[in-house]
Design a protein around this motif. Structure first.
Motif, PDB file in Angstrom:
ATOM      1  N   ALA A   1       0.927  -1.397  -0.003  1.00 46.41           N
ATOM      2  CA  ALA A   1       0.116   0.107   0.037  1.00 46.41           C
ATOM      3  C   ALA A   1       0.926   1.367   0.042  1.00 46.41           C
ATOM      4  CB  ALA A   1      -0.688  -0.025   1.143  1.00 46.41           C
ATOM      5  N   GLY A   2       2.096   1.158   0.678  1.00 44.24           N
ATOM      6  CA  GLY A   2       2.760   2.350   0.738  1.00 44.24           C
ATOM      7  C   GLY A   2       3.763   2.539  -0.653  1.00 44.24           C
ATOM      8  N   TYR A   3       3.952   1.423  -1.236  1.00 46.55           N
ATOM      9  CA  TYR A   3       4.665   1.336  -2.106  1.00 46.55           C
ATOM     10  C   TYR A   3       3.532   1.903  -3.436  1.00 46.55           C
ATOM     11  CZ  TYR A   3       7.412  -0.163  -6.441  1.00 46.55           C
ATOM     12  OH  TYR A   3       8.056  -0.245  -7.516  1.00 46.55           O
ATOM     13  N   ASP A   4       2.296   1.639  -3.413  1.00 46.97           N
ATOM     14  CA  ASP A   4       1.564   1.966  -4.328  1.00 46.97           C
ATOM     15  C   ASP A   4       1.194   3.704  -3.910  1.00 46.97           C
ATOM     16  OD1 ASP A   4       1.469  -0.317  -5.500  1.00 46.97           O
ATOM     17  OD2 ASP A   4      -0.272  -0.900  -4.695  1.00 46.97           O
ATOM     18  N   PHE A   5       1.221   3.860  -2.880  1.00 47.29           N
ATOM     19  CA  PHE A   5       0.864   5.420  -2.553  1.00 47.29           C
ATOM     20  C   PHE A   5       2.199   6.314  -3.331  1.00 47.29           C
ATOM     21  CE2 PHE A   5       0.955   9.121   0.400  1.00 47.29           C
ATOM     22  CZ  PHE A   5       0.004   9.650   0.138  1.00 47.29           C
ATOM     23  N   ILE A   6       3.143   6.257  -2.827  1.00 47.71           N
ATOM     24  CA  ILE A   6       4.343   6.785  -3.308  1.00 47.71           C
ATOM     25  C   ILE A   6       4.641   6.684  -5.015  1.00 47.71           C
ATOM     26  CG2 ILE A   6       6.753   7.015  -3.430  1.00 47.71           C
ATOM     27  CD1 ILE A   6       5.334   8.091  -1.103  1.00 47.71           C
ATOM     28  N   THR A   7       4.118   5.624  -5.559  1.00 48.88           N
ATOM     29  CA  THR A   7       4.328   5.390  -6.899  1.00 48.88           C
ATOM     30  C   THR A   7       3.318   6.436  -7.595  1.00 48.88           C
ATOM     31  OG1 THR A   7       4.797   3.303  -6.863  1.00 48.88           O
ATOM     32  CG2 THR A   7       3.858   3.863  -8.937  1.00 48.88           C
ATOM     33  N   LEU A   8       1.984   6.436  -7.046  1.00 52.27           N
ATOM     34  CA  LEU A   8       1.134   7.369  -7.476  1.00 52.27           C
ATOM     35  C   LEU A   8       1.566   8.909  -7.361  1.00 52.27           C
ATOM     36  CD1 LEU A   8      -1.887   8.162  -8.248  1.00 52.27           C
ATOM     37  CD2 LEU A   8      -2.539   8.178  -6.081  1.00 52.27           C
ATOM     38  N   GLY A   9       2.282   9.271  -6.012  1.00 49.08           N
ATOM     39  CA  GLY A   9       2.889  10.501  -5.871  1.00 49.08           C
ATOM     40  C   GLY A   9       3.808  10.956  -6.583  1.00 49.08           C
ATOM     41  N   THR A  10       4.692   9.864  -7.488  1.00 48.87           N
ATOM     42  CA  THR A  10       5.660   9.839  -8.361  1.00 48.87           C
ATOM     43  C   THR A  10       5.008  10.546  -9.658  1.00 48.87           C
ATOM     44  OG1 THR A  10       6.902   8.251  -7.537  1.00 48.87           O
ATOM     45  CG2 THR A  10       7.582   8.843  -9.433  1.00 48.87           C
ATOM     46  N   ILE A  11       3.977   9.736  -9.809  1.00 47.78           N
ATOM     47  CA  ILE A  11       3.260  10.023 -11.094  1.00 47.78           C
ATOM     48  C   ILE A  11       2.698  11.411 -11.299  1.00 47.78           C
ATOM     49  CG2 ILE A  11       1.288   9.449 -12.725  1.00 47.78           C
ATOM     50  CD1 ILE A  11       1.752   6.522 -11.823  1.00 47.78           C
ATOM     51  N   ILE A  12       1.991  11.638 -10.032  1.00 42.46           N
ATOM     52  CA  ILE A  12       1.516  13.034  -9.949  1.00 42.46           C
ATOM     53  C   ILE A  12       2.569  14.138  -9.813  1.00 42.46           C
ATOM     54  CG2 ILE A  12       0.517  14.562  -8.453  1.00 42.46           C
ATOM     55  CD1 ILE A  12      -1.300  12.518  -7.562  1.00 42.46           C
ATOM     56  N   SER A  13       3.666  13.992  -9.504  1.00 38.38           N
ATOM     57  CA  SER A  13       4.847  14.762  -9.265  1.00 38.38           C
ATOM     58  C   SER A  13       5.305  15.191 -10.718  1.00 38.38           C
ATOM     59  CB  SER A  13       5.938  14.436  -8.234  1.00 38.38           C
ATOM     60  OG  SER A  13       7.046  15.265  -8.448  1.00 38.38           O
ATOM     61  N   ILE A  14       5.543  13.993 -11.469  1.00 35.46           N
ATOM     62  CA  ILE A  14       6.193  14.084 -12.754  1.00 35.46           C
ATOM     63  C   ILE A  14       5.122  14.801 -13.611  1.00 35.46           C
ATOM     64  CG2 ILE A  14       7.318  12.821 -14.675  1.00 35.46           C
ATOM     65  CD1 ILE A  14       7.995  10.869 -12.728  1.00 35.46           C
ATOM     66  N   ALA A  15       3.931  14.448 -13.531  1.00 31.72           N
ATOM     67  CA  ALA A  15       2.919  15.132 -14.261  1.00 31.72           C
ATOM     68  C   ALA A  15       2.863  16.839 -13.977  1.00 31.72           C
ATOM     69  CB  ALA A  15       1.766  14.553 -14.011  1.00 31.72           C
ATOM     70  N   GLY A  16       3.061  17.100 -12.934  1.00 35.76           N
ATOM     71  CA  GLY A  16       3.169  18.683 -12.367  1.00 35.76           C
ATOM     72  C   GLY A  16       4.431  19.195 -13.081  1.00 35.76           C
ATOM     73  N   ILE A  17       5.569  18.773 -13.172  1.00 33.91           N
ATOM     74  CA  ILE A  17       6.745  19.106 -13.871  1.00 33.91           C
ATOM     75  C   ILE A  17       6.452  19.245 -15.222  1.00 33.91           C
ATOM     76  CG2 ILE A  17       8.310  17.430 -13.994  1.00 33.91           C
ATOM     77  CD1 ILE A  17      10.338  19.329 -13.280  1.00 33.91           C
ATOM     78  N   CYS A  18       5.902  18.348 -16.082  1.00 30.42           N
ATOM     79  CA  CYS A  18       5.384  18.042 -17.153  1.00 30.42           C
ATOM     80  C   CYS A  18       4.683  19.408 -17.794  1.00 30.42           C
ATOM     81  CB  CYS A  18       4.573  17.094 -17.694  1.00 30.42           C
ATOM     82  SG  CYS A  18       5.625  15.701 -17.783  1.00 30.42           S
ATOM     83  N   TRP A  19       3.605  19.843 -16.602  1.00 25.66           N
ATOM     84  CA  TRP A  19       2.834  20.871 -16.728  1.00 25.66           C
ATOM     85  C   TRP A  19       3.564  22.090 -16.812  1.00 25.66           C
ATOM     86  CZ3 TRP A  19       2.076  25.117 -14.091  1.00 25.66           C
ATOM     87  CH2 TRP A  19       1.142  26.026 -14.488  1.00 25.66           C
ATOM     88  N   SER A  20       4.459  22.255 -15.872  1.00 28.99           N
ATOM     89  CA  SER A  20       5.323  23.718 -15.741  1.00 28.99           C
ATOM     90  C   SER A  20       6.070  23.851 -17.101  1.00 28.99           C
ATOM     91  CB  SER A  20       6.406  23.346 -14.655  1.00 28.99           C
ATOM     92  OG  SER A  20       6.928  24.477 -14.276  1.00 28.99           O
ATOM     93  N   TYR A  21       6.743  22.585 -17.443  1.00 29.90           N
ATOM     94  CA  TYR A  21       7.463  22.961 -18.919  1.00 29.90           C
ATOM     95  C   TYR A  21       6.501  23.378 -20.075  1.00 29.90           C
ATOM     96  CZ  TYR A  21      11.916  21.209 -17.246  1.00 29.90           C
ATOM     97  OH  TYR A  21      13.339  20.950 -16.429  1.00 29.90           O
ATOM     98  N   SER A  22       5.220  22.775 -19.818  1.00 26.46           N
ATOM     99  CA  SER A  22       4.507  23.168 -20.911  1.00 26.46           C
ATOM    100  C   SER A  22       3.965  24.526 -20.984  1.00 26.46           C
ATOM    101  CB  SER A  22       3.365  22.217 -21.024  1.00 26.46           C
ATOM    102  OG  SER A  22       2.333  22.438 -20.000  1.00 26.46           O
ATOM    103  N   PHE A  23       3.729  25.018 -19.810  1.00 25.73           N
ATOM    104  CA  PHE A  23       3.256  26.564 -19.494  1.00 25.73           C
ATOM    105  C   PHE A  23       4.408  27.284 -19.765  1.00 25.73           C
ATOM    106  CE2 PHE A  23       3.358  30.023 -16.614  1.00 25.73           C
ATOM    107  CZ  PHE A  23       1.765  30.516 -17.040  1.00 25.73           C
ATOM    108  N   ASN A  24       5.583  27.262 -19.555  1.00 27.44           N
ATOM    109  CA  ASN A  24       6.740  28.141 -19.487  1.00 27.44           C
ATOM    110  C   ASN A  24       7.365  28.276 -21.032  1.00 27.44           C
ATOM    111  OD1 ASN A  24       6.841  29.574 -16.963  1.00 27.44           O
ATOM    112  ND2 ASN A  24       7.513  27.376 -16.256  1.00 27.44           N
ATOM    113  N   THR A  25       7.596  27.019 -21.396  1.00 25.08           N
ATOM    114  CA  THR A  25       8.453  26.715 -22.782  1.00 25.08           C
ATOM    115  C   THR A  25       7.870  27.593 -23.966  1.00 25.08           C
ATOM    116  OG1 THR A  25       9.180  24.725 -21.956  1.00 25.08           O
ATOM    117  CG2 THR A  25       9.765  25.311 -24.346  1.00 25.08           C
TER     118      THR A  25
END
Length: 451
Positions: free
Chosen positions: A278-302
């Motif tokens: 459960a902990g592994y899956d929770f952090i994996t979800l957080g990893t996906i959200i985190s990377i999606a966030g920085i994808c958005w940041s690059y898509s906004f600024n570039t």
């Protein structure tokens, strides 16, 4: 260069700027790279994080002072152009766009790698490419519809990445084994390698986790009072991320010890060890959200960088044309197409390595510009780095040393864009800039009548 064009009520306040900065830095790096640094230098990888923080803070201070003098979109491009002229300005501006494109493509690749752990069909190349292109254009569409939608997405993705990491640190500290930190200093016969080539290699890897702070000033024209808010935001964001990264690395080492070097997902593995699947899956979800966030940041600024270059005549004017949502639609489309090509032809590790090298094409000129910008009497002095030229010089020297740690092939790929930029400048931009300057210096009709 376009100035503050966004309607006042739709501009980003200090809180939104801080979240944008956090989104722009915290991504795949801190979730996936502590193991790489540990594999190179062991427990001393904590020092790698701290030394990286010192370099980033020194660079961030340079960006803070430079950003306090302008309220325009463009960041490094604006500073380099004001200090060194059109050619250097264009090369830096072009590389700001290149870094954004590489970052956006690299983070989409990282996002798909993270999703593959819970959705194996993405390992199929066709499925991978279709999904990558879909993610790229989904983010482009979000940004096309303007700041209101982007603010909501930015806030949700920032909180989505911070909550799992904060919980990891708070819970993980109670499961740390402090004997995992000994010996902190390795035996004498290994010290030369560890604090020499190995340390440099670890430094080059972990520095990727800090990339992104330089994009904060790019959207200055969309921010409230950027000359006041940007310096505060840049320094606050970098200090926060440096402290956060240090804590996460300490907890990973404390829980996993030598096993840290054996896992490809250190934060998830450490959480799984103490909280199970459960902990592994929770952090994996957080990893996906985190990377999606920085994808958005690059898509906004570039795309803003491309539009800023077009505003100054370096690219066709249509690139800077605003949509009915007050966003650079053509710049967004052009950037998304290049990102889609890169993410379907290059892997995460390749894109990340080239991205680090390319980033220093922005960092070094920005740090070098500080003494020259200080001499310009027409620019305000809203914020000034202490200790005179010491910090900018330090930032330049350490950046050059850092750049030298990359392999020859990576350096060639990372710097090859300088040739492309020079060709674009002399084939298109230089002529347009000279024409634009001539028009700016030509008396208007009323003045001609008076004469």
């Amino acid at each position: 260069m376009a100035e503050n064009t966004a309607p006042k009520g739709k501009k980003l306040g200090l809180t939104s700027i801080l979240l944008l900065g956090i989104n722009g830095i915290i991504g795949s790096g801190i979730f996936l790279l502590p193991n790489k640094a540990y594999a190179e230098v062991g427990v001393s990888s904590v020092l790698v994080i701290l030394v990286g923080a010192i370099l980033v803070i020194s660079l961030a201070l340079c960006y803070a002072e430079a950003s306090s003098k302008f309220n325009q979109n463009g960041a490094s491009y604006v500073y380099a152009k004001a200090a060194f002229g059109d050619l250097v300005g264009f090369e830096v501006g072009f590389y700001t766009w290149v870094v954004g494109v590489l970052g956006w493509a690299g983070e989409i690749a990282a996002l798909l790698l993270a999703i593959q752990s819970v959705y194996p069909p993405l390992q199929d190349k066709v499925t991978y490419n279709i999904t990558a292109i879909a993610i790229c254009f989904f983010l482009a569409i979000i940004n096309y519809f303007g700041l209101n939608f982007s603010k909501i997405f930015n806030t949700l993705s920032s909180l989505g990445k911070l909550i799992p990491l904060v919980l990891f640190v708070i819970i993980g500290v109670f499961f740390m084994h402090y004997n995992n930190f000994t010996p902190f200093i390795p035996p004498l016969d290994n010290t030369a390698d560890i604090y020499g080539t190995d340390f440099g290699a670890a430094f080059a890897v972990i520095f990727y986790a800090y990339l992104g702070f330089e994009f904060l000033p790019i959207a200055a024209g969309n921010m409230e009072n950027p000359q006041k808010n940007l310096p505060k935001a840049i320094i606050t964001v970098v200090l926060f991320c440096a402290a956060f990264y240090t804590l996460i690395t300490l907890v990973c080492i404390g829980i996993l010890g030598p096993d840290l070097a054996k896992t490809s997902v250190p934060v998830a593995s450490a959480t799984g060890l103490i909280l199970g699947k459960a902990g592994y899956d929770f952090i994996t979800l957080g990893t996906i959200i985190s990377i999606a966030g920085i994808c958005w940041s690059y898509s906004f600024n570039t795309p803003i960088v491309a539009a800023a270059l077009a505003d100054n005549g370096f690219l066709p004017k249509i690139v800077s044309k605003k949509s009915k949502h007050n966003t650079p639609g053509y710049a967004i489309l052009m950037t998304a197409l290049v990102v889609a090509f890169l993410v379907t032809t290059g892997g995460f590790l390749f894109l990340a390595a080239v991205n680090v090298v390319a980033a220093f094409v922005e960092y070094i000129p920005t740090a070098l510009s500080i003494p020259f910008l200080r001499k310009k009497k027409d620019l305000p002095n809203n914020y000034k780095i202490p200790f005179g030229p010491v910090i900018p010089i330090f930032a330049v020297i350490v950046s050059v040393v850092m750049l030298s740690q990359a392999g020859a092939k990576t350096i060639i790929y990372g710097l090859s864009g300088l040739i492309v930029g020079a060709i674009i400048y002399y084939a298109y931009g230089k002529k347009n800039i000279e024409l634009k300057d001539k028009e700016d210096n030509t008396p208007n009709n009323d003045e001609k009548k008076v004469q």
